[in-house]
Design a protein around this motif. Sequence first.
Motif, short mmCIF file in Angstrom:
data_model
loop_
_atom_site.label_atom_id
_atom_site.label_comp_id
_atom_site.label_asym_id
_atom_site.label_seq_id
_atom_site.Cartn_x
_atom_site.Cartn_y
_atom_site.Cartn_z
N GLY A 216 -117.54 -7.78 -19.00
CA GLY A 216 -116.86 -6.66 -19.66
C GLY A 216 -116.68 -6.92 -21.12
O GLY A 216 -117.26 -7.86 -21.68
N SER A 217 -115.87 -6.10 -21.74
CA SER A 217 -115.83 -6.16 -23.20
C SER A 217 -114.86 -7.21 -23.75
O SER A 217 -115.12 -7.82 -24.76
N LYS A 222 -108.68 -9.61 -19.10
CA LYS A 222 -109.05 -10.37 -17.91
C LYS A 222 -108.32 -11.69 -17.79
O LYS A 222 -108.52 -12.43 -16.83
N GLY A 241 -119.09 -8.93 -23.43
CA GLY A 241 -118.58 -8.97 -24.80
C GLY A 241 -117.73 -10.18 -25.10
O GLY A 241 -117.68 -10.65 -26.25
N ILE A 258 -119.06 -7.76 -30.78
CA ILE A 258 -117.67 -7.48 -30.41
C ILE A 258 -116.90 -8.81 -30.33
O ILE A 258 -117.42 -9.81 -29.81
N GLY A 313 -124.73 -9.05 -30.32
CA GLY A 313 -125.18 -9.42 -28.96
C GLY A 313 -124.79 -8.33 -27.99
O GLY A 313 -123.61 -8.00 -27.85
N GLY A 341 -123.43 -7.17 -20.03
CA GLY A 341 -123.97 -6.57 -21.24
C GLY A 341 -123.64 -5.09 -21.24
O GLY A 341 -122.96 -4.60 -20.33
N VAL A 342 -124.15 -4.39 -22.24
CA VAL A 342 -123.88 -2.95 -22.32
C VAL A 342 -124.84 -2.26 -21.34
O VAL A 342 -125.86 -1.68 -21.73
N GLU A 344 -124.75 0.34 -19.70
CA GLU A 344 -124.94 1.79 -19.77
C GLU A 344 -126.25 2.12 -20.49
O GLU A 344 -126.85 3.16 -20.24
N ASP A 375 -116.40 -0.99 -13.82
CA ASP A 375 -117.74 -1.05 -14.38
C ASP A 375 -118.73 -1.87 -13.57
O ASP A 375 -119.92 -1.55 -13.58
P1 AMP Z 1 -114.36 -3.78 -19.20
O1 AMP Z 1 -113.79 -2.41 -19.08
O2 AMP Z 1 -113.53 -4.72 -20.04
O3 AMP Z 1 -114.75 -4.39 -17.88
O4 AMP Z 1 -115.68 -3.62 -20.05
C1 AMP Z 1 -116.77 -2.89 -19.62
C2 AMP Z 1 -117.56 -2.52 -20.82
O5 AMP Z 1 -117.94 -3.66 -21.52
C3 AMP Z 1 -118.83 -1.77 -20.52
O6 AMP Z 1 -118.71 -0.45 -20.98
C4 AMP Z 1 -119.89 -2.53 -21.31
O7 AMP Z 1 -120.76 -1.67 -22.02
C5 AMP Z 1 -119.07 -3.34 -22.27
N1 AMP Z 1 -119.78 -4.52 -22.76
C6 AMP Z 1 -120.37 -5.47 -22.02
N2 AMP Z 1 -120.99 -6.35 -22.81
C7 AMP Z 1 -120.81 -5.95 -24.09
C8 AMP Z 1 -121.22 -6.43 -25.36
N3 AMP Z 1 -121.96 -7.53 -25.46
N4 AMP Z 1 -120.85 -5.74 -26.43
C9 AMP Z 1 -120.11 -4.63 -26.34
N5 AMP Z 1 -119.67 -4.12 -25.15
C10 AMP Z 1 -120.03 -4.78 -24.05
#
Ligand code: AMP
Length: 415
Positions: A216-217, A222, A241, A258, A313, A341-342, A344, A375
């Motif tokens: 996640g981000s 967490k 992230g 991020i 990244g 990762g992203v 989506e 997610d």
């Molecule tokens: P969370 O709600 O904290 O579980 O985060 C989920 C979100 O994290 C998703 O929408 C992903 O697109 C985002 N995410 C995952 N990896 C990255 C990254 N490297 N940079 C930016 N956003 C990310």
Amino acid sequence: MAKIENYNFAEKKAIVRVDFNVPLDENGHITDDTRIRGALPTLKKILADGGSLILMSHMGKPKGKVNPKFSLSQIREDVAKALGADVKFVPDCMDASEAAANLKPGEVLLLENLRFYPEEEGKPVGIDKADPGYDDAKKEMKERQKDFAKKLASYADVYVNDAFGTAHRKHASTAVIADYFTPENKMLGFLMEKEVQAVDNILKDIKRPFTAIMGGSKVSTKIGIIENLMDKVDNLILCGGMTYTFAKAQGGKIGVSIVEDDKLDLALDIIKQAKEKGVNLILGTDCVAADSFSNDANTIVCPSNDIPDGWEGLDAGPETRKKFEDAIIPSKTILWNGPAGVFEFDNFTAGSRAIADAIVKATENGAFSLVGGGDSVACVNKFGLADSVSYVSTGGGALLEAIEGKVLPGVAAVK
Ligand code: AMP
């Protein structure tokens, strides 16, 4: 506490807290009926026994006011179709005594959105936490919440809570109502039982090695879970992230990735804790970096701690993905929350895909795998792998709080 599988609902009126907070499109049509399907085993058992059903749920956030946008009347037909039974509807959940009294075995009554009343959530209205008089307002609202719950309870002989999605909330319909039923007439539904069992498999009945994958981000959302898991897991994969907060904390160059600058010390502390506790902490060493936050961005693979200026990244690199697989495939207990990762963007799914595929392999080899938290569920659904893991949780916040080791009020009230 009674057990739903042993309970005979014949001639009983059962009030069931379900989570029918389903997503609707602009025309009020359901776009995903997972939550309705999730409640069916419980609802069908009650009807098959010869009981009648009073269904109650919230939908959206109407904040204690009537709002047609969040009316459960919009899903009445869908519920009827799913149950294969006619569904009666009362447009005011506090005015259902007559409709409930008239219910015959096999009949179903759906109450209007509980959150049209502020008493459901029990938060005082029109007053801020910082305002003088807030404590008195809160006390008064708690009393009103009891009356509200008592009224709901008066409709039925037995209470069943099958709404795992709201089990972490101490609301009138999820917890307070249980006080008005005797222990032998209140219970968890099948969905709730399955969720609670899945969490027990992860927290109590652990088969090793145990690998937790948190992505996640942000690390900040967490941290409670990471700290609780630190005492339990063999491998801890931190990805997505949060990778870049860890990389920066250790002196890395992360471009415009991020990052949570106020969590750098926390990241170092997690690394230290893992060392002290003998946990194999796996952080990304390489990444797929992009020159803009878009699916069509140009990409390079580079070390996670040496990202060029202006690049960010967005996914795990090949070396990192291999490390994830090596830890996950031999595991016997696996928890996955949060993408790598992203995901989506179709071009940045490789890290999450590698994790999902490895979990499927481990599951085929006998591991118990739990995927949960918004997610990551969207992720396994996107990959079409939801049926190939042991359990996909329906509860976002509730699941995370349970894994943090917190007692869920919705479960405690019935127990
Ligand atoms: P969370 O709600 O904290 O579980 O985060 C989920 C979100 O994290 C998703 O929408 C992903 O697109 C985002 N995410 C995952 N990896 C990255 C990254 N490297 N940079 C930016 N956003 C990310």
